[in-house]
Design an enzyme around this catalytic site. Structure first.
Site, PDB file in Angstrom:
ATOM      1  N   GLY A   1       6.301  -8.461 -10.393  1.00 59.30           N
ATOM      2  CA  GLY A   1       5.096  -7.960 -11.052  1.00 59.30           C
ATOM      3  C   GLY A   1       5.341  -7.454 -12.464  1.00 59.30           C
ATOM      4  O   GLY A   1       4.485  -6.796 -13.050  1.00 59.30           O
TER       5      GLY A   1
ATOM      6  N   GLU B   1      14.215 -11.506  -3.974  1.00 56.62           N
ATOM      7  CA  GLU B   1      13.266 -10.961  -4.944  1.00 56.62           C
ATOM      8  C   GLU B   1      13.919  -9.812  -5.705  1.00 56.62           C
ATOM      9  O   GLU B   1      13.934  -8.670  -5.217  1.00 56.62           O
ATOM     10  CB  GLU B   1      12.026 -10.427  -4.219  1.00 56.62           C
TER      11      GLU B   1
ATOM     12  N   GLY C   1       3.563 -13.595  -6.051  1.00 55.16           N
ATOM     13  CA  GLY C   1       2.571 -12.518  -6.006  1.00 55.16           C
ATOM     14  C   GLY C   1       1.398 -12.818  -6.918  1.00 55.16           C
ATOM     15  O   GLY C   1       0.470 -13.545  -6.565  1.00 55.16           O
ATOM     16  N   GLY C   2       1.441 -12.268  -8.125  1.00 54.24           N
ATOM     17  CA  GLY C   2       0.317 -12.345  -9.066  1.00 54.24           C
ATOM     18  C   GLY C   2      -0.259 -13.745  -9.238  1.00 54.24           C
ATOM     19  O   GLY C   2      -1.487 -13.930  -9.211  1.00 54.24           O
TER      20      GLY C   2
ATOM     21  N   SER D   1       7.795 -12.747 -10.427  1.00 55.61           N
ATOM     22  CA  SER D   1       7.111 -13.310 -11.596  1.00 55.61           C
ATOM     23  C   SER D   1       7.258 -14.826 -11.696  1.00 55.61           C
ATOM     24  O   SER D   1       7.337 -15.369 -12.797  1.00 55.61           O
ATOM     25  CB  SER D   1       7.582 -12.622 -12.882  1.00 55.61           C
TER      26      SER D   1
ATOM     27  N   ASN E   1       1.729 -14.138  -1.902  1.00 51.43           N
ATOM     28  CA  ASN E   1       1.629 -12.777  -1.383  1.00 51.43           C
ATOM     29  C   ASN E   1       0.507 -12.085  -2.154  1.00 51.43           C
ATOM     30  O   ASN E   1       0.690 -11.711  -3.310  1.00 51.43           O
ATOM     31  CB  ASN E   1       2.962 -12.038  -1.583  1.00 51.43           C
ATOM     32  N   TRP E   2      -0.626 -11.945  -1.484  1.00 56.47           N
ATOM     33  CA  TRP E   2      -1.787 -11.359  -2.171  1.00 56.47           C
ATOM     34  C   TRP E   2      -1.632  -9.850  -2.369  1.00 56.47           C
ATOM     35  O   TRP E   2      -2.416  -9.235  -3.078  1.00 56.47           O
ATOM     36  CB  TRP E   2      -3.059 -11.620  -1.357  1.00 56.47           C
ATOM     37  N   LYS E   3      -0.682  -9.248  -1.706  1.00 55.70           N
ATOM     38  CA  LYS E   3      -0.526  -7.789  -1.728  1.00 55.70           C
ATOM     39  C   LYS E   3      -1.858  -7.136  -1.365  1.00 55.70           C
ATOM     40  O   LYS E   3      -2.620  -7.708  -0.591  1.00 55.70           O
ATOM     41  CB  LYS E   3      -0.021  -7.310  -3.086  1.00 55.70           C
TER      42      LYS E   3
ATOM     43  N   HIS F   1       9.560  -6.328   2.267  1.00 56.67           N
ATOM     44  CA  HIS F   1       9.205  -6.462   0.841  1.00 56.67           C
ATOM     45  C   HIS F   1       9.667  -5.191   0.121  1.00 56.67           C
ATOM     46  O   HIS F   1       9.616  -4.095   0.677  1.00 56.67           O
ATOM     47  CB  HIS F   1       7.691  -6.660   0.692  1.00 56.67           C
TER      48      HIS F   1
ATOM     49  N   GLU G   1       8.295  -3.412  -1.970  1.00 55.21           N
ATOM     50  CA  GLU G   1       7.273  -2.355  -2.047  1.00 55.21           C
ATOM     51  C   GLU G   1       7.230  -1.559  -0.740  1.00 55.21           C
ATOM     52  O   GLU G   1       6.928  -0.365  -0.741  1.00 55.21           O
ATOM     53  CB  GLU G   1       5.907  -2.985  -2.393  1.00 55.21           C
TER      54      GLU G   1
HETATM   55  C1  PEP Z   1       5.880 -10.458  -4.667  1.00 55.40           C
HETATM   56  O1  PEP Z   1       4.976  -9.660  -4.517  1.00 55.40           O
HETATM   57  O2  PEP Z   1       6.576 -10.782  -3.709  1.00 55.40           O
HETATM   58  C2  PEP Z   1       6.096 -11.027  -5.999  1.00 55.40           C
HETATM   59  C3  PEP Z   1       7.094 -11.837  -6.197  1.00 55.40           C
HETATM   60  O3  PEP Z   1       5.185 -10.658  -6.971  1.00 55.40           O
HETATM   61  P1  PEP Z   1       5.048 -11.291  -8.452  1.00 55.40           P
HETATM   62  O4  PEP Z   1       5.097 -12.798  -8.281  1.00 55.40           O
HETATM   63  O5  PEP Z   1       3.755 -10.806  -8.947  1.00 55.40           O
HETATM   64  O6  PEP Z   1       6.214 -10.811  -9.242  1.00 55.40           O
END
Ligand code: PEP
Length: 247
Positions: free
Chosen positions: A171, A165, A230-231, A209, A9-11, A94, A96
């Site tokens: 994040g 999640e 994500g990251g 994470s 997930n590049w966000k 999500h 966010e």
């Molecule tokens: C996400 O954005 O769905 C996510 C899990 O981010 P991260 O891996 O950065 O925690």
């Protein structure tokens, strides 16, 4: 046997030049992955990624879509539009989006329904906040979020992907322990089993994470069928080692 799915997930990250080098580095390191791999990119870059990923082992995903079919919904993107760009997955709900855009359980369920109607697999995100976990409400919250999707989508539920999640792990660098994650995944699996005879084939991803060091342990759990990343999906070397851990 069900394959695992690692979805990046590049966000709201990326740029034309950066996307191209990231995808090229990823494809160069990915010979024939033993799991499914997807990238969920900002919508404006989906046509670029469609070209870059064409014919390769990586599927394309979007990060959100409208619950409506078409019409006067300025700024929105429909499932049919996404489908024209070869999109296989779309993240819905999500945290966010729930947090910053006020998306409710009912809206997320409608988006999942619209995605399925368009031939797109929704990656439905559920997860508790830190205060909900501390109040002992984790199970209640994730079950409520998933119940809305089950209620709206009936037997089609076997066509979705679920992502657990924990909001406090997204994040933040804090990961749920393997035991914490597996425990919630087992709860979600049980809920899906009660709703569908095909629940065993539903992929339940862990997100929060996930990185090159913790992926193998998380992915070894019986009900963890992949990751929403994500990251670490923005760093080809890290993303490749997560993919490698998903055997
Ligand atoms: C996400 O954005 O769905 C996510 C899990 O981010 P991260 O891996 O950065 O925690």
């Amino acid at each position: 046997m069900k394959k695992k799915l690692i979805a990046g997930n590049w966000k709201m990250n990326g740029g034309l030049t950066a996307n191209e080098s990231l995808v090229k580095a990823l494809l160069a390191g990915l010979k024939s992955p033993s799991c499914q791999v997807a990238l969920c990119a900002p919508s404006i870059y989906l046509s670029q990624l469609q070209l870059l990923l064409a014919g390769g082992p990586v599927d394309l995903g979007a990060q959100d879509m409208s619950q409506h079919e078409a019409g006067a919904f300025t700024g929105e993107i429909s499932g049919a539009m996404l489908k024209e760009f070869g999109i296989r997955y779309c993240i819905v709900g999500h945290s966010e989006r729930r947090q910053y855009h006020g998306e409710t359980d009912a809206l997320v369920a409608e988006k999942a329904q619209r995605a399925l109607a368009c031939g797109i697999t929704p990656i439905v995100c559920v997860g508790e906040t830190l205060s909900e976990r501390e109040a002992g409400k984790t199970e209640e919250v994730v079950k409520r979020q998933l119940a809305a999707v089950i209620h709206t989508n009936g037997h089609c539920i076997s066509e979705i992907v679920v992502a657990y999640e924990p909001v406090w792990a997204i994040g933040t660098g804090k990961t749920a322990t393997t035991e914490q994650a597996q425990q919630v995944h087992a709860v979600l699996r049980g809920q899906l089993k009660a709703a569908s005879a095909h629940a065993d084939r539903i992929q339940i991803l862990y997100g929060g994470s996930m990185n090159a060091s913790n992926a193998a342990q998380l992915l070894s759990q019986p009900d963890i069928d992949g990751g929403l990343v994500g990251g670490a999906s923005l760093k080809p070397v890290d993303f490749l080692s997560i993919i490698d851990a998903a055997r």
